[in-house]
Design a protein around this motif. Sequence first.
Motif, PDB file in Angstrom:
ATOM      1  N   SER A  98      14.538  24.788  30.036  1.00  8.40           N
ATOM      2  CA  SER A  98      14.798  24.986  31.463  1.00  8.40           C
ATOM      3  C   SER A  98      13.718  25.901  32.031  1.00  8.40           C
ATOM      4  CB  SER A  98      16.173  25.646  31.651  1.00  8.40           C
ATOM      5  OG  SER A  98      16.269  26.210  32.948  1.00  8.40           O
ATOM      6  N   LEU A  99      12.967  25.388  33.015  1.00 10.34           N
ATOM      7  CA  LEU A  99      12.034  26.246  33.758  1.00 10.34           C
ATOM      8  C   LEU A  99      12.776  26.721  35.002  1.00 10.34           C
ATOM      9  CD1 LEU A  99       8.644  24.264  33.621  1.00 10.34           C
ATOM     10  CD2 LEU A  99       9.413  26.133  32.153  1.00 10.34           C
ATOM     11  N   ASP A 100      13.224  27.954  34.980  1.00  9.43           N
ATOM     12  CA  ASP A 100      14.050  28.479  36.077  1.00  9.43           C
ATOM     13  C   ASP A 100      13.158  29.102  37.145  1.00  9.43           C
ATOM     14  OD1 ASP A 100      15.870  29.593  37.752  1.00  9.43           O
ATOM     15  OD2 ASP A 100      16.941  30.756  36.221  1.00  9.43           O
ATOM     16  N   ALA A 101      12.886  28.301  38.179  1.00  8.17           N
ATOM     17  CA  ALA A 101      12.031  28.758  39.278  1.00  8.17           C
ATOM     18  C   ALA A 101      12.858  29.256  40.454  1.00  8.17           C
ATOM     19  CB  ALA A 101      11.134  27.610  39.733  1.00  8.17           C
ATOM     20  N   PHE A 109      11.676  16.770  37.974  1.00 13.00           N
ATOM     21  CA  PHE A 109      10.925  17.691  38.833  1.00 13.00           C
ATOM     22  C   PHE A 109      10.948  17.140  40.260  1.00 13.00           C
ATOM     23  CE2 PHE A 109       9.737  19.110  34.752  1.00 13.00           C
ATOM     24  CZ  PHE A 109       9.164  20.374  34.866  1.00 13.00           C
ATOM     25  N   GLY A 110      10.763  18.003  41.244  1.00 15.76           N
ATOM     26  CA  GLY A 110      10.808  17.580  42.650  1.00 15.76           C
ATOM     27  C   GLY A 110       9.647  16.667  43.004  1.00 15.76           C
ATOM     28  N   ARG A 111       9.791  15.928  44.107  1.00 16.36           N
ATOM     29  CA  ARG A 111       8.775  14.927  44.459  1.00 16.36           C
ATOM     30  C   ARG A 111       7.421  15.557  44.772  1.00 16.36           C
ATOM     31  NH1 ARG A 111       9.663  11.167  49.751  1.00 16.36           N
ATOM     32  NH2 ARG A 111      11.735  10.845  48.915  1.00 16.36           N
ATOM     33  N   ASP A 112       7.401  16.820  45.224  1.00 12.82           N
ATOM     34  CA  ASP A 112       6.118  17.470  45.524  1.00 12.82           C
ATOM     35  C   ASP A 112       5.353  17.863  44.261  1.00 12.82           C
ATOM     36  OD1 ASP A 112       6.697  17.246  48.175  1.00 12.82           O
ATOM     37  OD2 ASP A 112       7.365  19.324  48.436  1.00 12.82           O
ATOM     38  N   ASN A 113       6.067  18.039  43.154  1.00 10.46           N
ATOM     39  CA  ASN A 113       5.438  18.575  41.938  1.00 10.46           C
ATOM     40  C   ASN A 113       5.298  17.579  40.797  1.00 10.46           C
ATOM     41  OD1 ASN A 113       5.300  21.197  43.085  1.00 10.46           O
ATOM     42  ND2 ASN A 113       7.446  21.549  42.553  1.00 10.46           N
ATOM     43  N   ALA A 114       6.172  16.567  40.752  1.00  9.32           N
ATOM     44  CA  ALA A 114       6.254  15.700  39.564  1.00  9.32           C
ATOM     45  C   ALA A 114       4.915  15.044  39.238  1.00  9.32           C
ATOM     46  CB  ALA A 114       7.336  14.647  39.774  1.00  9.32           C
ATOM     47  N   ALA A 115       4.325  14.366  40.222  1.00  6.50           N
ATOM     48  CA  ALA A 115       3.077  13.643  39.958  1.00  6.50           C
ATOM     49  C   ALA A 115       1.916  14.607  39.736  1.00  6.50           C
ATOM     50  CB  ALA A 115       2.767  12.693  41.112  1.00  6.50           C
ATOM     51  N   VAL A 116       1.932  15.725  40.459  1.00  2.00           N
ATOM     52  CA  VAL A 116       0.859  16.731  40.316  1.00  2.00           C
ATOM     53  C   VAL A 116       0.796  17.225  38.874  1.00  2.00           C
ATOM     54  CG1 VAL A 116       0.059  19.019  41.055  1.00  2.00           C
ATOM     55  CG2 VAL A 116       1.065  17.461  42.733  1.00  2.00           C
ATOM     56  N   GLY A 139      19.121  23.955  39.870  1.00  2.00           N
ATOM     57  CA  GLY A 139      18.689  25.176  39.200  1.00  2.00           C
ATOM     58  C   GLY A 139      18.867  25.122  37.693  1.00  2.00           C
ATOM     59  N   VAL A 140      19.287  26.248  37.127  1.00  2.00           N
ATOM     60  CA  VAL A 140      19.393  26.349  35.670  1.00  2.00           C
ATOM     61  C   VAL A 140      20.463  25.402  35.099  1.00  2.00           C
ATOM     62  CG1 VAL A 140      21.112  28.188  35.380  1.00  2.00           C
ATOM     63  CG2 VAL A 140      19.163  28.071  33.826  1.00  2.00           C
ATOM     64  N   ASN A 141      21.426  25.007  35.946  1.00  2.00           N
ATOM     65  CA  ASN A 141      22.458  24.048  35.490  1.00  2.00           C
ATOM     66  C   ASN A 141      21.826  22.757  34.972  1.00  2.00           C
ATOM     67  OD1 ASN A 141      24.000  25.976  36.787  1.00  2.00           O
ATOM     68  ND2 ASN A 141      25.376  24.521  37.757  1.00  2.00           N
ATOM     69  N   GLY A 142      20.637  22.445  35.499  1.00  2.00           N
ATOM     70  CA  GLY A 142      19.980  21.185  35.150  1.00  2.00           C
ATOM     71  C   GLY A 142      19.520  21.103  33.710  1.00  2.00           C
ATOM     72  N   ALA A 184      14.724  21.065  37.285  1.00  2.00           N
ATOM     73  CA  ALA A 184      15.982  20.633  37.920  1.00  2.00           C
ATOM     74  C   ALA A 184      15.957  20.665  39.446  1.00  2.00           C
ATOM     75  CB  ALA A 184      17.150  21.474  37.393  1.00  2.00           C
ATOM     76  N   GLU A 185      14.770  20.454  40.021  1.00  2.00           N
ATOM     77  CA  GLU A 185      14.720  20.410  41.495  1.00  2.00           C
ATOM     78  C   GLU A 185      15.170  19.057  42.025  1.00  2.00           C
ATOM     79  OE1 GLU A 185      11.817  21.183  45.341  1.00  2.00           O
ATOM     80  OE2 GLU A 185      10.915  21.197  43.355  1.00  2.00           O
ATOM     81  N   GLY A 186      14.894  17.998  41.246  1.00  2.00           N
ATOM     82  CA  GLY A 186      15.206  16.660  41.752  1.00  2.00           C
ATOM     83  C   GLY A 186      16.038  15.857  40.785  1.00  2.00           C
ATOM     84  N   ILE A 187      17.234  16.367  40.447  1.00  2.00           N
ATOM     85  CA  ILE A 187      18.111  15.623  39.529  1.00  2.00           C
ATOM     86  C   ILE A 187      18.561  14.362  40.261  1.00  2.00           C
ATOM     87  CG2 ILE A 187      20.249  15.673  38.200  1.00  2.00           C
ATOM     88  CD1 ILE A 187      19.207  18.121  37.148  1.00  2.00           C
ATOM     89  N   LEU A 188      18.262  13.211  39.676  1.00  2.00           N
ATOM     90  CA  LEU A 188      18.473  11.952  40.376  1.00  2.00           C
ATOM     91  C   LEU A 188      19.918  11.824  40.861  1.00  2.00           C
ATOM     92  CD1 LEU A 188      17.026   9.386  41.224  1.00  2.00           C
ATOM     93  CD2 LEU A 188      17.831   8.314  39.145  1.00  2.00           C
TER      94      LEU A 188
END
Length: 541
Positions: free
Chosen positions: A183-186, A237-244, A154-157, A144-148
């Motif tokens: 939910s992966l709560d980071a 997932f956020g743009r830094d992590n999604a493709a990775v 966060g966990v709400n996602g 839930a870092e990059g909810i469009l």
Amino acid sequence: MTKAMDILNNPYLNKGTGFTLDERQKLGLVGALPAKVQTLQEQADETYAQFKTKPKGLPQRQFLMEIFNTNRTLFFYLMGQHIVEFMPIVYDPVIAESIENYSNIFVQPQQAAFLSVDDQDNIKAGLKNAADGRDIKLIVVTDAEGILGIGDWGVNGVDIAVGKLMVYTAAAGIDPSQVLAVSLDAGTNNQQLLDDPLYLGNRHERATGEKYYAMVDKFVQAARELFPEALLHFEDFGRDNAAVILNKYKDEMPVFNDDIQGTGIIALAGVLGALNISKEKLTDQKFLTFGAGTAGMGIAQMLYDEMVRQGADPEEAKEHFYLVDVQGLLFSDTPGLTPEQRKFTRKRSEFTNADELTDLLSVVKAVHPTVMIGTSKQPGAFTEDVVKEMAAHTARPIIFPISNPTKLIEAMPADLIKWTDGKVLTATGIPVEDVEYQGVKYNIGQANNALVYPGVGFGAIAAQSKVVNEKMLAAAAHALGGIVDPTQPGAAVLPPVAKLEEFTTKVSEVVAQSAIDQGLAGKGITDAQKAVADLKWEAKY
């Protein structure tokens, strides 16, 4: 707890007043329900009448969630009958408001798994407990870092994962007892949540780097061990992590990233649909993606792959793409480029006025795109000037403002149609009514991933495919692109949500067939139609 209560509190087993007298006798439910036995249709009629009394938006969604939490069969039977009306409520755009209020209106966890970056030793146990012995075939997981459209929640996602799974069942027919939201709560970098005493997630900034990737890997490995046949669907997932993350696992197991691949497929399908109407070739187009994040880059990659499949030289194909982000046109020396962006950047030497290409209008004037797709979340960015400039250099401009929710759309279709004198071929990320212009009724296609990801995931699961690869995704896009009648004046470039179930079956079958053709299907699976039909769950008692 009594056996009767176990059954009535289990949403997968509960039929409420739908239990027959014989079932009540056998299951120890005599006396636990009113005397009348209702049919599923009677329950649905009664429930829908109640639904209609609720205020629009979030109250309607909360009411539907009560049904979902109580009786899955009734929920999906009802959703099947009112798919066009319910889709925006259970999913996009109302889900954004639901996520923002999740911690404040938390009632029950909807059988989701909540896994914490601070308690990684219990990731496997957490998955096992949430599954509770169910045969899980599909997991939608989000950090839930990059909810469009709304960012880090966060966990709400977890609500987005629950919503996505609802669409999977309603559209494709996956058994709701075989799915798991995770939910992966980071942690969260959303200060509003960190300051909210009611926030239910980890109250610290997002973990990054090694600690974060260790959590993701422990989750993936535990999921593979516990549910060896499950497809993992990565969401928001956020743009830094999604493709990775996608690139790390995509060749080893069936994984799918909806923001990268789902958005790419739907954009490609829409472009193919538009070219079907304009009778132009894909390899003759110039593409401008406005918004070069996860979704924008997924779109560019998917369109590029298709150009190469259609015979374009790989290096020459790259010359058809222009990426515009907050800093303007992206050049090879733009600071902070992602690996995905770097592939499609331009050289400054191509332009006499490179330093001036910092806004959309300047770029459109310089490059004359024929296709412009917006994932920028910048409302109104496709202005009259921009659109008229684009339309001056191409007979049928293809313009997809697909940012959502509605408040973030780059332009409304009615304006695009007016500014181009009806020549535009458009699709949006939100549901939009038909537009009347000079005696023609224009159907507006919805470039919503919900049109495509259920079929892709379901087809891969039905074929027990070892991976989800580019050939399957291309097959899905072509299946969608071929449904609309291009000879109709004002025809949409994508099929309507009203036909969701019908074309999801078609997409599922072509994806399953692609897996079979490539030798990636499970043992003994040779008939795509049969594999899809065998897996389909129906909402009935």
